[in-house]
Design a protein around this motif. Sequence first.
Motif, PDB file in Angstrom:
ATOM      1  N   ILE A 171     -42.483  43.969 -86.613  1.00 19.14           N
ATOM      2  CA  ILE A 171     -42.674  42.530 -86.526  1.00 19.14           C
ATOM      3  C   ILE A 171     -41.362  41.817 -86.808  1.00 19.14           C
ATOM      4  O   ILE A 171     -40.962  40.906 -86.115  1.00 19.14           O
ATOM      5  CB  ILE A 171     -43.765  42.075 -87.518  1.00 19.14           C
ATOM      6  CG1 ILE A 171     -45.133  42.542 -87.015  1.00 19.14           C
ATOM      7  CG2 ILE A 171     -43.743  40.569 -87.675  1.00 19.14           C
ATOM      8  CD1 ILE A 171     -46.221  42.457 -88.048  1.00 19.14           C
ATOM      9  N   SER A 175     -39.168  39.514 -84.257  1.00 17.44           N
ATOM     10  CA  SER A 175     -39.048  38.107 -84.590  1.00 17.44           C
ATOM     11  C   SER A 175     -38.061  37.423 -83.662  1.00 17.44           C
ATOM     12  O   SER A 175     -37.015  37.957 -83.337  1.00 17.44           O
ATOM     13  CB  SER A 175     -38.588  37.964 -86.034  1.00 17.44           C
ATOM     14  OG  SER A 175     -37.878  36.780 -86.208  1.00 17.44           O
ATOM     15  N   ARG A 176     -38.424  36.224 -83.254  1.00 22.89           N
ATOM     16  CA  ARG A 176     -37.582  35.546 -82.271  1.00 22.89           C
ATOM     17  C   ARG A 176     -36.421  34.826 -82.935  1.00 22.89           C
ATOM     18  O   ARG A 176     -35.603  34.235 -82.266  1.00 22.89           O
ATOM     19  CB  ARG A 176     -38.419  34.549 -81.486  1.00 22.89           C
ATOM     20  CG  ARG A 176     -39.384  35.208 -80.527  1.00 22.89           C
ATOM     21  CD  ARG A 176     -40.050  34.171 -79.661  1.00 22.89           C
ATOM     22  NE  ARG A 176     -39.068  33.292 -79.048  1.00 22.89           N
ATOM     23  CZ  ARG A 176     -39.255  31.999 -78.849  1.00 22.89           C
ATOM     24  NH1 ARG A 176     -40.367  31.456 -79.227  1.00 22.89           N
ATOM     25  NH2 ARG A 176     -38.330  31.263 -78.283  1.00 22.89           N
ATOM     26  N   VAL A 177     -36.346  34.877 -84.243  1.00 26.06           N
ATOM     27  CA  VAL A 177     -35.301  34.128 -84.921  1.00 26.06           C
ATOM     28  C   VAL A 177     -33.946  34.770 -84.643  1.00 26.06           C
ATOM     29  O   VAL A 177     -33.489  35.636 -85.337  1.00 26.06           O
ATOM     30  CB  VAL A 177     -35.550  34.071 -86.433  1.00 26.06           C
ATOM     31  CG1 VAL A 177     -34.476  33.212 -87.090  1.00 26.06           C
ATOM     32  CG2 VAL A 177     -36.922  33.529 -86.702  1.00 26.06           C
ATOM     33  N   GLY A 178     -33.350  34.325 -83.561  1.00 28.30           N
ATOM     34  CA  GLY A 178     -31.964  34.681 -83.297  1.00 28.30           C
ATOM     35  C   GLY A 178     -31.696  36.130 -83.002  1.00 28.30           C
ATOM     36  O   GLY A 178     -30.556  36.533 -82.979  1.00 28.30           O
ATOM     37  N   SER A 179     -32.683  36.936 -82.756  1.00 31.86           N
ATOM     38  CA  SER A 179     -32.365  38.350 -82.602  1.00 31.86           C
ATOM     39  C   SER A 179     -32.301  38.779 -81.142  1.00 31.86           C
ATOM     40  O   SER A 179     -31.308  39.321 -80.697  1.00 31.86           O
ATOM     41  CB  SER A 179     -33.389  39.200 -83.338  1.00 31.86           C
ATOM     42  OG  SER A 179     -34.549  39.369 -82.570  1.00 31.86           O
ATOM     43  N   LYS A 183     -36.342  41.851 -76.418  1.00 30.78           N
ATOM     44  CA  LYS A 183     -35.929  41.769 -75.022  1.00 30.78           C
ATOM     45  C   LYS A 183     -35.005  42.940 -74.661  1.00 30.78           C
ATOM     46  O   LYS A 183     -35.162  43.578 -73.629  1.00 30.78           O
ATOM     47  CB  LYS A 183     -35.241  40.436 -74.786  1.00 30.78           C
ATOM     48  CG  LYS A 183     -34.656  40.257 -73.393  1.00 30.78           C
ATOM     49  CD  LYS A 183     -35.752  40.076 -72.371  1.00 30.78           C
ATOM     50  CE  LYS A 183     -35.188  40.026 -70.959  1.00 30.78           C
ATOM     51  NZ  LYS A 183     -34.300  38.921 -70.711  1.00 30.78           N
ATOM     52  N   HIS A 201     -24.777  43.805 -81.463  1.00 32.29           N
ATOM     53  CA  HIS A 201     -25.837  43.308 -82.329  1.00 32.29           C
ATOM     54  C   HIS A 201     -26.071  44.285 -83.460  1.00 32.29           C
ATOM     55  O   HIS A 201     -26.637  45.356 -83.255  1.00 32.29           O
ATOM     56  CB  HIS A 201     -27.131  43.110 -81.547  1.00 32.29           C
ATOM     57  CG  HIS A 201     -27.007  42.113 -80.458  1.00 32.29           C
ATOM     58  ND1 HIS A 201     -27.302  40.791 -80.627  1.00 32.29           N
ATOM     59  CD2 HIS A 201     -26.585  42.248 -79.186  1.00 32.29           C
ATOM     60  CE1 HIS A 201     -27.078  40.148 -79.502  1.00 32.29           C
ATOM     61  NE2 HIS A 201     -26.640  41.001 -78.612  1.00 32.29           N
TER      62      HIS A 201
ATOM     63  N   VAL B 152     -36.371  26.791 -85.043  1.00 30.77           N
ATOM     64  CA  VAL B 152     -37.019  27.784 -84.202  1.00 30.77           C
ATOM     65  C   VAL B 152     -38.182  28.417 -84.957  1.00 30.77           C
ATOM     66  O   VAL B 152     -38.159  28.516 -86.174  1.00 30.77           O
ATOM     67  CB  VAL B 152     -36.027  28.886 -83.782  1.00 30.77           C
ATOM     68  CG1 VAL B 152     -34.996  28.343 -82.820  1.00 30.77           C
ATOM     69  CG2 VAL B 152     -35.375  29.502 -84.996  1.00 30.77           C
ATOM     70  N   PRO B 153     -39.225  28.853 -84.229  1.00 31.56           N
ATOM     71  CA  PRO B 153     -40.344  29.528 -84.873  1.00 31.56           C
ATOM     72  C   PRO B 153     -39.871  30.792 -85.574  1.00 31.56           C
ATOM     73  O   PRO B 153     -39.007  31.505 -85.091  1.00 31.56           O
ATOM     74  CB  PRO B 153     -41.294  29.867 -83.718  1.00 31.56           C
ATOM     75  CG  PRO B 153     -40.650  29.396 -82.485  1.00 31.56           C
ATOM     76  CD  PRO B 153     -39.380  28.709 -82.795  1.00 31.56           C
ATOM     77  N   MET B 154     -40.495  31.050 -86.722  1.00 28.23           N
ATOM     78  CA  MET B 154     -39.999  32.113 -87.578  1.00 28.23           C
ATOM     79  C   MET B 154     -40.651  33.432 -87.239  1.00 28.23           C
ATOM     80  O   MET B 154     -40.952  34.211 -88.125  1.00 28.23           O
ATOM     81  CB  MET B 154     -40.324  31.754 -89.018  1.00 28.23           C
ATOM     82  CG  MET B 154     -39.162  31.946 -89.961  1.00 28.23           C
ATOM     83  SD  MET B 154     -39.552  31.317 -91.567  1.00 28.23           S
ATOM     84  CE  MET B 154     -38.669  32.498 -92.562  1.00 28.23           C
ATOM     85  N   GLY B 155     -40.895  33.704 -85.970  1.00 19.95           N
ATOM     86  CA  GLY B 155     -41.545  34.956 -85.639  1.00 19.95           C
ATOM     87  C   GLY B 155     -42.951  34.966 -86.177  1.00 19.95           C
ATOM     88  O   GLY B 155     -43.625  33.946 -86.220  1.00 19.95           O
ATOM     89  N   SER B 156     -43.422  36.106 -86.613  1.00 20.18           N
ATOM     90  CA  SER B 156     -44.817  36.216 -87.027  1.00 20.18           C
ATOM     91  C   SER B 156     -44.964  36.166 -88.533  1.00 20.18           C
ATOM     92  O   SER B 156     -45.926  36.669 -89.068  1.00 20.18           O
ATOM     93  CB  SER B 156     -45.403  37.507 -86.479  1.00 20.18           C
ATOM     94  OG  SER B 156     -44.383  38.440 -86.279  1.00 20.18           O
ATOM     95  N   THR B 197     -28.978  29.719 -86.140  1.00 23.32           N
ATOM     96  CA  THR B 197     -27.617  30.027 -86.555  1.00 23.32           C
ATOM     97  C   THR B 197     -26.650  29.467 -85.511  1.00 23.32           C
ATOM     98  O   THR B 197     -27.056  28.720 -84.612  1.00 23.32           O
ATOM     99  CB  THR B 197     -27.410  31.544 -86.679  1.00 23.32           C
ATOM    100  OG1 THR B 197     -27.451  32.128 -85.381  1.00 23.32           O
ATOM    101  CG2 THR B 197     -28.476  32.168 -87.559  1.00 23.32           C
ATOM    102  N   VAL B 199     -25.270  31.225 -83.257  1.00 28.88           N
ATOM    103  CA  VAL B 199     -25.288  32.107 -82.090  1.00 28.88           C
ATOM    104  C   VAL B 199     -26.503  31.767 -81.240  1.00 28.88           C
ATOM    105  O   VAL B 199     -27.632  31.820 -81.728  1.00 28.88           O
ATOM    106  CB  VAL B 199     -25.329  33.590 -82.503  1.00 28.88           C
ATOM    107  CG1 VAL B 199     -25.429  34.482 -81.273  1.00 28.88           C
ATOM    108  CG2 VAL B 199     -24.100  33.949 -83.319  1.00 28.88           C
ATOM    109  N   HIS B 201     -28.856  32.549 -77.933  1.00 24.14           N
ATOM    110  CA  HIS B 201     -29.206  33.591 -76.970  1.00 24.14           C
ATOM    111  C   HIS B 201     -29.888  32.955 -75.777  1.00 24.14           C
ATOM    112  O   HIS B 201     -31.041  32.563 -75.854  1.00 24.14           O
ATOM    113  CB  HIS B 201     -30.128  34.622 -77.611  1.00 24.14           C
ATOM    114  CG  HIS B 201     -29.529  35.299 -78.774  1.00 24.14           C
ATOM    115  ND1 HIS B 201     -28.825  36.471 -78.680  1.00 24.14           N
ATOM    116  CD2 HIS B 201     -29.481  34.952 -80.080  1.00 24.14           C
ATOM    117  CE1 HIS B 201     -28.385  36.826 -79.863  1.00 24.14           C
ATOM    118  NE2 HIS B 201     -28.777  35.921 -80.729  1.00 24.14           N
TER     119      HIS B 201
END
Lengths: 298, 298
Positions: A171, A175-179, A183, A201, B152-156, B197, B199, B201
């Motif tokens: 999870i 997480s979509r937070v900047g990672s 994808k 990365h 941004v949404p913090m993932g789950s 941050t 960066v 994407h």
Amino acid sequence: MNQTYRIDTNTDIYLGDSKEILRLFPDNSVDLVFTSPPYADQRKNTYGGIHPDNYVAWFLPITEQLLRVLKPTGTFVLNIKEKAMAGERCTYVMELILEMRRQGWLWTEEFIWHKKNCYPGKWPNRFRDAWERLIQFNKTRKFNMYQEAVMVPMGSWAETRLRNLSDTDRIRDNSRVGSGFAKNVSNWLKREKAYPTNVLHLATECNNKNHSAAFPEELPEWFIKLFTQENDVALDPFMGSGTTLAVANRMGRKSIGIDIVPEYFDMVKCRLSPDGQLMLDMKRENEQTESERYLSVR
Amino acid sequence: MNQTYRIDTNTDIYLGDSKEILRLFPDNSVDLVFTSPPYADQRKNTYGGIHPDNYVAWFLPITEQLLRVLKPTGTFVLNIKEKAMAGERCTYVMELILEMRRQGWLWTEEFIWHKKNCYPGKWPNRFRDAWERLIQFNKTRKFNMYQEAVMVPMGSWAETRLRNLSDTDRIRDNSRVGSGFAKNVSNWLKREKAYPTNVLHLATECNNKNHSAAFPEELPEWFIKLFTQENDVALDPFMGSGTTLAVANRMGRKSIGIDIVPEYFDMVKCRLSPDGQLMLDMKRENEQTESERYLSVR
DNA sequence: GTTCCGCATGAATCGATAG
DNA sequence: ACTATCGATTCATGCGGAA
């Protein structure tokens, strides 16, 4: 004051000022320099903290020696980032690049290290800093580059990596937070191997292991693969806790490390010696009570 | 030769040289400058291609005007990347930053745009270039920054927390209508979003297939959110196909665009006019066969 | 043997306070 | 006025103990 220690036939470490120690080495003898010098105003407790205004003048004598000892086919990879001060980014990195070109270096490329876990914090005028520079310098246009060595067999890599992840870790990574990790994995699964780009990365290494380091092992590993073959020589003039050397040794490269801080010199001596890990563990247990000495090593 | 066109009360576009057109505007009248100037030696067919050696001298008169028209609370975001030439990265971006600081600009920050699907290719001495610079300049340290607008949404994170609530907890909390649970949820909702941050994407593809652009709409959108409010003024002195203006309009900001290329001027006129989209589509169908003209507009 | 949760901790930066 | 120190802010990560 200066000291030398031959850990084994493949590994020498030196205690002393890099710009002096480097004079001991012959011309054109090193295949890769990978280093992360103390950033301006950082690490005051160990390196004293170089003021941003003096940073370029402080570093140039060292790069001059590095240019001399590097082979014409060799590469210098510099991990650095400018600090923010008085609301602005400092300019010493740009000035350093321009001055190094005047010394004769070629500025071949700038890789980006995207730090997935950057330092937290909140400020009214800026976001968290999640990237560092990996600046590639060369002596000639004909340098060695082994691109196939860093091609990513991502199918298997992703599987093994994912298999070892717990659900929570999965999870986290999704997480979509900047990672953008999820994808990437889906892309990797499609192909067997692909060439990477100039964006890396990696997470920063957490400090609760035995060896604290400014960067994860994957960072020097990637560049050692890319720019050296077995039995080539890798040099780190600011070895710190010795991550670059440890990785180089593990990969069958010769390595040279220099540091001006005695505690780092001793730490690397223990870390890389055959029985050193045991010594280090014992030492650490003793140091648990000596908090003052422990702090001085950080 | 110069032309002006008022698309509506919120949007003006100009045909002509930015360093001259900008003189028409009053001091301290713009909240955000967002632009992606022609990179050195790129787009020769439209802008003529500025040689890397002349790039800084060519750009400085424009940044001088931008400094004048920008409000003290405003921000200038410059999307740029140095090209590789003769095996080296050019240095004009670094030189530009240093010169702009001499003009009076503050170099506040450098964001990284990580291009998830970058241009394909393979070279013996470098990997694919997957990032560009987004350099933030300011006039003063007290600039407007609306950080909450780009959280941004913090993932789950929130999901896992909610999943772990026991049934009794949920029942208990639900029985206190409006007090307990709601309050907790609202606390969590605060934590559901995280600050981003430096960066970004983003993919390179642009959403709108009709208009080719140097960057995706998400790029100006992010900075327009971050540095402006509704009815603020956004300026793009190299508007190209008008992506910055289109996004600004959609977001309720006023916008000003300048370009020296007549084809771009006409294209934006069509793109942003009430009936322009229809006109543009018809035009484009005709152009399908005229590949030469199509290329000249890119 | 897993999986899960709690917790400490960073290559940080700003603004306020103190000398 | 100018430098030095301190508190507040924030989140990804790995480790240890618990389920």
